[in-house]
Design a protein around this motif. Structure first.
Motif, PDB file in Angstrom:
ATOM      1  N   ASP A 122       0.823  -1.201   0.000  1.00 39.97           N
ATOM      2  CA  ASP A 122       0.000   0.000   0.000  1.00 39.97           C
ATOM      3  C   ASP A 122       0.861   1.255   0.000  1.00 39.97           C
ATOM      4  N   TYR A 320      -8.165  -8.492  -4.625  1.00 39.70           N
ATOM      5  CA  TYR A 320      -7.150  -8.479  -5.683  1.00 39.70           C
ATOM      6  C   TYR A 320      -7.412  -9.582  -6.709  1.00 39.70           C
ATOM      7  N   LYS A 323     -10.042  -8.307  -9.010  1.00 38.25           N
ATOM      8  CA  LYS A 323      -9.501  -7.333  -9.964  1.00 38.25           C
ATOM      9  C   LYS A 323      -8.766  -8.029 -11.098  1.00 38.25           C
ATOM     10  N   ALA A 332      -5.267  -4.536 -14.477  1.00 36.04           N
ATOM     11  CA  ALA A 332      -5.420  -4.465 -13.025  1.00 36.04           C
ATOM     12  C   ALA A 332      -4.190  -3.835 -12.373  1.00 36.04           C
ATOM     13  N   CYS A 333      -3.007  -4.239 -12.826  1.00 34.60           N
ATOM     14  CA  CYS A 333      -1.780  -3.699 -12.242  1.00 34.60           C
ATOM     15  C   CYS A 333      -1.538  -2.251 -12.668  1.00 34.60           C
ATOM     16  N   ASP A 336      -4.007  -0.336 -10.332  1.00 32.44           N
ATOM     17  CA  ASP A 336      -3.814  -0.527  -8.892  1.00 32.44           C
ATOM     18  C   ASP A 336      -2.317  -0.625  -8.598  1.00 32.44           C
ATOM     19  N   LYS A 337      -1.753   0.473  -8.110  1.00 34.07           N
ATOM     20  CA  LYS A 337      -0.311   0.507  -7.868  1.00 34.07           C
ATOM     21  C   LYS A 337       0.106  -0.507  -6.810  1.00 34.07           C
ATOM     22  N   SER A 338      -0.749  -0.712  -5.815  1.00 35.57           N
ATOM     23  CA  SER A 338      -0.432  -1.697  -4.770  1.00 35.57           C
ATOM     24  C   SER A 338      -0.259  -3.085  -5.373  1.00 35.57           C
ATOM     25  N   LEU A 339      -1.180  -3.454  -6.255  1.00 37.40           N
ATOM     26  CA  LEU A 339      -1.116  -4.764  -6.897  1.00 37.40           C
ATOM     27  C   LEU A 339       0.102  -4.862  -7.812  1.00 37.40           C
ATOM     28  N   SER A 340       0.430  -3.771  -8.492  1.00 32.64           N
ATOM     29  CA  SER A 340       1.584  -3.796  -9.403  1.00 32.64           C
ATOM     30  C   SER A 340       2.880  -4.073  -8.661  1.00 32.64           C
TER      31      SER A 340
END
Length: 367
Positions: A122, A320, A323, A332-333, A336-340
């Motif tokens: 995060d 996630y 997503k 998705a990545c 969503d920077k967190s997921l990337s």
């Protein structure tokens, strides 16, 4: 998207990548879910539970891999699974690449898209998919440490809480992150004297504010660690460097300064361990002894309490997973920077800096 949930085959790993509730949400979003027969039994979820949620049960792990666009697991694939992974397939699980060059090379060779729970991050620097398992492992570390302090299993013979007229046991916690805080909380609850060490003064101030008076904080450096290992009965290794190998805060030569029967629980074993003499063990054979010091280094501690762990894990991974299934990994990545930040190896390329540095690979490329 077709999502596959295989049965975990690592030694005594009873967790499963998704609960029936998670399957229900995916099916509700028009995705197909294949679950390997018996995958959830260790966590208390049975084939009929998954079928009621809308999943299709497949007999073998090979079928799940062969028929799925995305695999949702708990632990990293082991050698028997390497050849089952397909090019371009999304693998969403804990990887801890920095602790295994063999796994890293195998995933590069597979050309899969490897998204690691432990590096999803995060904006505030927290690790939302690692946190619940760190909470479980931190609390378990004290339970297991207390058990292995008993004399029949070669411990010092110390009761952590003591009794009237006898001083309580002493617990040294290295690292004031999630693992360390939970371990300190459990040890304090048993009545032990706890010393928690970290290099982050902000974290130590927070600990000092929230913990009872028999939990004391101290800045972490080699001098202080060498001092405390001589007098503490149970040592908890809870150090984490995001995506990288844990530093060796306790070296082999330090063991001789510990009292016989001292117990080390190295929760950092997944990232190589913060004790030089750490080597991964299993729930089947959890400890070994070096220089009369008991080492507990189980690499999947939360697997011993699979119901709690599986539900806690699905609570945080499901958003996630949805997503990725709804949008595909690239979109998705991108959104969503967190997921990337979870992208570690993508179609044969290492894209996470710390992993590349650990194994002296080429600089990661941007995806």
């Amino acid at each position: 998207m077709i999502v596959g949930v295989p049965k975990e085959i690592k030694n005594n790993e009873n967790r499963v990548g998704m609960t029936p509730a998670g399957v229900f949400e995916l099916v509700k979003n028009n995705h197909t879910v294949y679950v390997q027969s018996g995958a959830g039994e260790g966590s208390g979820f049975f084939n009929q539970d998954y079928q009621k949620a809308g999943a299709t049960i497949l007999d073998t792990i090979g079928q799940v891999y062969a028929m799925s666009d995305m695999i949702v697991k708990v632990k990293e694939p082991i050698a028997q699974e390497y050849d089952l992974i397909q090019k371009g397939q999304i693998l969403f699980t804990y990887f801890h690449f920095a602790s295994s060059e063999a796994l890293t090379k195998a995933m590069i060779k597979s050309k899969a898209v490897c998204i690691a729970y432990e590096t999803v991050e995060d904006e505030d620097g927290t690790l939302p998919l690692l946190t619940p398992m760190s909470e479980v492992a931190g609390r378990m570390a004290i339970q297991q440490g207390a058990k292995f302090l008993e004399k029949p299993v070669k411990g010092r013979g110390v009761l952590l809480g003591g009794v009237p007229g006898v001083a309580p046991g002493r617990v040294l916690v290295l690292g004031a992150g999630t693992v360390g805080i939970q371990a300190a909380k459990m040890a304090a609850g048993l009545g032990a004297h706890v010393t928690i060490m970290d290099v982050n003064m902000k974290r130590l101030r927070q600990v000092n504010d929230i913990m009872p008076s028999h939990v004391v904080t101290e800045f972490s450096n080699e001098f202080n660690i060498r001092k405390h290992i001589q007098t503490h009965d149970l040592i908890i290794g809870g150090v984490l460097l995001k995506g990288a190998k844990a530093p060796n805060l306790i070296t082999r030569d330090m063991l001789k300064d510990m009292r016989p029967g001292t117990v080390i629980v190295d929760v950092a074993v997944d990232q190589g361990g913060c004790v030089e003499t750490t080597k991964p063990t299993t729930h089947e054979d959890p400890t070994y002894i070096i220089d009369d010091v008991v080492h507990y280094c189980v690499a999947n501690m939360p697997g011993a309490v699979p119901y709690t762990s599986t539900v806690a894990l699905t609570n945080v991974t499901l958003p996630y997973v949805l997503k990725l299934a709804n949008m595909g990994w690239r979109s998705a990545c991108k959104l969503d920077k967190s997921l990337s930040m979870g992208l570690n190896i993508v179609e044969g390329e290492v894209v996470y800096k710390e992993i590349a540095e650990t194994f002296h690979l080429e600089e990661p490329v941007l995806v």
